[in-house]
Motif scaffolding. Structure first.
Motif, PDB file in Angstrom:
ATOM      1  N   THR A  62      38.704  39.523  33.369  1.00 53.25           N
ATOM      2  CA  THR A  62      38.099  40.654  32.683  1.00 53.25           C
ATOM      3  C   THR A  62      37.412  41.538  33.710  1.00 53.25           C
ATOM      4  O   THR A  62      36.544  41.075  34.457  1.00 53.25           O
ATOM      5  CB  THR A  62      37.094  40.182  31.618  1.00 53.25           C
ATOM      6  N   THR A  63      37.790  42.808  33.740  1.00 51.47           N
ATOM      7  CA  THR A  63      37.196  43.749  34.689  1.00 51.47           C
ATOM      8  C   THR A  63      35.786  44.111  34.250  1.00 51.47           C
ATOM      9  O   THR A  63      35.388  43.844  33.109  1.00 51.47           O
ATOM     10  CB  THR A  63      38.022  45.039  34.780  1.00 51.47           C
ATOM     11  N   ARG A  64      35.035  44.758  35.148  1.00 50.48           N
ATOM     12  CA  ARG A  64      33.670  45.159  34.783  1.00 50.48           C
ATOM     13  C   ARG A  64      33.675  46.177  33.649  1.00 50.48           C
ATOM     14  O   ARG A  64      32.690  46.336  32.953  1.00 50.48           O
ATOM     15  CB  ARG A  64      32.903  45.655  35.995  1.00 50.48           C
ATOM     16  N   GLU A  65      34.808  46.859  33.462  1.00 49.23           N
ATOM     17  CA  GLU A  65      34.930  47.816  32.359  1.00 49.23           C
ATOM     18  C   GLU A  65      35.311  47.128  31.048  1.00 49.23           C
ATOM     19  O   GLU A  65      35.394  47.765  30.013  1.00 49.23           O
ATOM     20  CB  GLU A  65      35.986  48.887  32.701  1.00 49.23           C
ATOM     21  N   GLY A  66      35.565  45.825  31.115  1.00 47.16           N
ATOM     22  CA  GLY A  66      35.901  45.062  29.928  1.00 47.16           C
ATOM     23  C   GLY A  66      37.391  44.937  29.652  1.00 47.16           C
ATOM     24  O   GLY A  66      37.800  44.356  28.658  1.00 47.16           O
ATOM     25  N   LYS A  67      38.221  45.456  30.548  1.00 45.77           N
ATOM     26  CA  LYS A  67      39.672  45.368  30.376  1.00 45.77           C
ATOM     27  C   LYS A  67      40.144  43.982  30.786  1.00 45.77           C
ATOM     28  O   LYS A  67      39.752  43.460  31.813  1.00 45.77           O
ATOM     29  CB  LYS A  67      40.346  46.432  31.244  1.00 45.77           C
ATOM     30  N   LYS A  68      41.016  43.385  29.953  1.00 46.45           N
ATOM     31  CA  LYS A  68      41.555  42.064  30.256  1.00 46.45           C
ATOM     32  C   LYS A  68      42.904  42.205  30.950  1.00 46.45           C
ATOM     33  O   LYS A  68      43.777  42.913  30.467  1.00 46.45           O
ATOM     34  CB  LYS A  68      41.707  41.242  28.986  1.00 46.45           C
ATOM     35  N   LEU A  69      43.015  41.522  32.092  1.00 45.73           N
ATOM     36  CA  LEU A  69      44.251  41.547  32.869  1.00 45.73           C
ATOM     37  C   LEU A  69      44.818  40.141  32.940  1.00 45.73           C
ATOM     38  O   LEU A  69      44.109  39.201  33.300  1.00 45.73           O
ATOM     39  CB  LEU A  69      43.971  42.037  34.295  1.00 45.73           C
ATOM     40  N   LYS A  70      46.092  40.017  32.613  1.00 47.09           N
ATOM     41  CA  LYS A  70      46.751  38.728  32.732  1.00 47.09           C
ATOM     42  C   LYS A  70      46.900  38.426  34.225  1.00 47.09           C
ATOM     43  O   LYS A  70      47.412  39.250  34.988  1.00 47.09           O
ATOM     44  CB  LYS A  70      48.116  38.778  32.051  1.00 47.09           C
ATOM     45  N   ILE A  71      46.429  37.261  34.659  1.00 49.24           N
ATOM     46  CA  ILE A  71      46.433  36.920  36.082  1.00 49.24           C
ATOM     47  C   ILE A  71      47.832  37.037  36.676  1.00 49.24           C
ATOM     48  O   ILE A  71      47.995  37.566  37.776  1.00 49.24           O
ATOM     49  CB  ILE A  71      45.827  35.524  36.313  1.00 49.24           C
ATOM     50  N   SER A  72      48.833  36.597  35.954  1.00 56.69           N
ATOM     51  CA  SER A  72      50.201  36.631  36.474  1.00 56.69           C
ATOM     52  C   SER A  72      50.723  38.054  36.663  1.00 56.69           C
ATOM     53  O   SER A  72      51.715  38.259  37.358  1.00 56.69           O
ATOM     54  CB  SER A  72      51.139  35.851  35.555  1.00 56.69           C
ATOM     55  N   GLU A  73      50.058  39.045  36.083  1.00 56.81           N
ATOM     56  CA  GLU A  73      50.486  40.438  36.205  1.00 56.81           C
ATOM     57  C   GLU A  73      49.608  41.238  37.171  1.00 56.81           C
ATOM     58  O   GLU A  73      49.868  42.423  37.395  1.00 56.81           O
ATOM     59  CB  GLU A  73      50.487  41.098  34.823  1.00 56.81           C
ATOM     60  N   MET A  74      48.589  40.605  37.742  1.00 60.72           N
ATOM     61  CA  MET A  74      47.706  41.292  38.686  1.00 60.72           C
ATOM     62  C   MET A  74      48.386  41.409  40.049  1.00 60.72           C
ATOM     63  O   MET A  74      49.228  40.591  40.398  1.00 60.72           O
ATOM     64  CB  MET A  74      46.391  40.517  38.836  1.00 60.72           C
ATOM     65  N   GLU A  75      47.978  42.419  40.807  1.00 60.31           N
ATOM     66  CA  GLU A  75      48.481  42.551  42.171  1.00 60.31           C
ATOM     67  C   GLU A  75      47.857  41.465  43.039  1.00 60.31           C
ATOM     68  O   GLU A  75      46.723  41.029  42.797  1.00 60.31           O
ATOM     69  CB  GLU A  75      48.152  43.931  42.727  1.00 60.31           C
ATOM     70  N   THR A  76      48.589  41.028  44.035  1.00 57.91           N
ATOM     71  CA  THR A  76      48.128  39.943  44.899  1.00 57.91           C
ATOM     72  C   THR A  76      46.792  40.272  45.557  1.00 57.91           C
ATOM     73  O   THR A  76      45.901  39.425  45.617  1.00 57.91           O
ATOM     74  CB  THR A  76      49.189  39.613  45.960  1.00 57.91           C
ATOM     75  N   GLY A  77      46.629  41.498  46.037  1.00 59.50           N
ATOM     76  CA  GLY A  77      45.370  41.903  46.665  1.00 59.50           C
ATOM     77  C   GLY A  77      44.198  41.837  45.708  1.00 59.50           C
ATOM     78  O   GLY A  77      43.081  41.480  46.094  1.00 59.50           O
ATOM     79  N   HIS A  78      44.446  42.172  44.448  1.00 64.61           N
ATOM     80  CA  HIS A  78      43.395  42.104  43.437  1.00 64.61           C
ATOM     81  C   HIS A  78      42.984  40.654  43.183  1.00 64.61           C
ATOM     82  O   HIS A  78      41.798  40.338  43.058  1.00 64.61           O
ATOM     83  CB  HIS A  78      43.864  42.775  42.147  1.00 64.61           C
ATOM     84  N   ILE A  79      43.967  39.774  43.119  1.00 63.36           N
ATOM     85  CA  ILE A  79      43.673  38.347  42.938  1.00 63.36           C
ATOM     86  C   ILE A  79      42.822  37.837  44.099  1.00 63.36           C
ATOM     87  O   ILE A  79      41.821  37.148  43.895  1.00 63.36           O
ATOM     88  CB  ILE A  79      44.970  37.531  42.802  1.00 63.36           C
ATOM     89  N   LYS A  80      43.219  38.208  45.320  1.00 63.21           N
ATOM     90  CA  LYS A  80      42.475  37.790  46.509  1.00 63.21           C
ATOM     91  C   LYS A  80      41.030  38.289  46.443  1.00 63.21           C
ATOM     92  O   LYS A  80      40.091  37.547  46.750  1.00 63.21           O
ATOM     93  CB  LYS A  80      43.172  38.324  47.758  1.00 63.21           C
ATOM     94  N   ASN A  81      40.833  39.533  46.027  1.00 64.44           N
ATOM     95  CA  ASN A  81      39.478  40.086  45.903  1.00 64.44           C
ATOM     96  C   ASN A  81      38.664  39.382  44.823  1.00 64.44           C
ATOM     97  O   ASN A  81      37.460  39.167  44.983  1.00 64.44           O
ATOM     98  CB  ASN A  81      39.538  41.586  45.629  1.00 64.44           C
ATOM     99  N   CYS A  82      39.299  39.010  43.731  1.00 66.82           N
ATOM    100  CA  CYS A  82      38.612  38.289  42.650  1.00 66.82           C
ATOM    101  C   CYS A  82      38.155  36.908  43.124  1.00 66.82           C
ATOM    102  O   CYS A  82      37.051  36.468  42.804  1.00 66.82           O
ATOM    103  CB  CYS A  82      39.509  38.173  41.422  1.00 66.82           C
ATOM    104  N   ILE A  83      39.001  36.241  43.891  1.00 69.74           N
ATOM    105  CA  ILE A  83      38.649  34.929  44.439  1.00 69.74           C
ATOM    106  C   ILE A  83      37.443  35.072  45.363  1.00 69.74           C
ATOM    107  O   ILE A  83      36.488  34.294  45.288  1.00 69.74           O
ATOM    108  CB  ILE A  83      39.850  34.303  45.181  1.00 69.74           C
TER     109      ILE A  83
END
Length: 79
Positions: free
Chosen positions: A4-25
């Protein structure tokens, strides 16, 4: 599983960009470290009782790491 982004949008992990996943970790690593340090400095326990969402947060973290590692492995294998 969803991030869930800070704006409240839900993103399916499998559909996120790799860089975004890395930043979330990295974000979760920083927040875990800060929370654990605060608990240690105050002498409080850091467990399911002091953090009722700990189980979910750990599951989310594991899902992010698993997806990231899967993609890195696929890149190394040339897929």
């Amino acid at each position: 599983m969803y991030w869930t982004t800070r704006e409240g949008k839900k993103l399916k992990i499998s559909e996120m960009e790799t860089g975004h996943i890395k930043n979330c970790i990295a974000l979760m690593d920083r927040r875990f470290t800060r929370a654990i340090n605060m608990a240690m400095n105050t002498g409080e326990d850091f467990d399911e009782f002091s953090c009722p969402h700990l189980s979910y947060v750990c599951t989310l973290y594991d899902a992010l790491v698993e997806e990231y590692n899967k993609r890195i492995q696929e890149e190394e294998n040339g897929r």
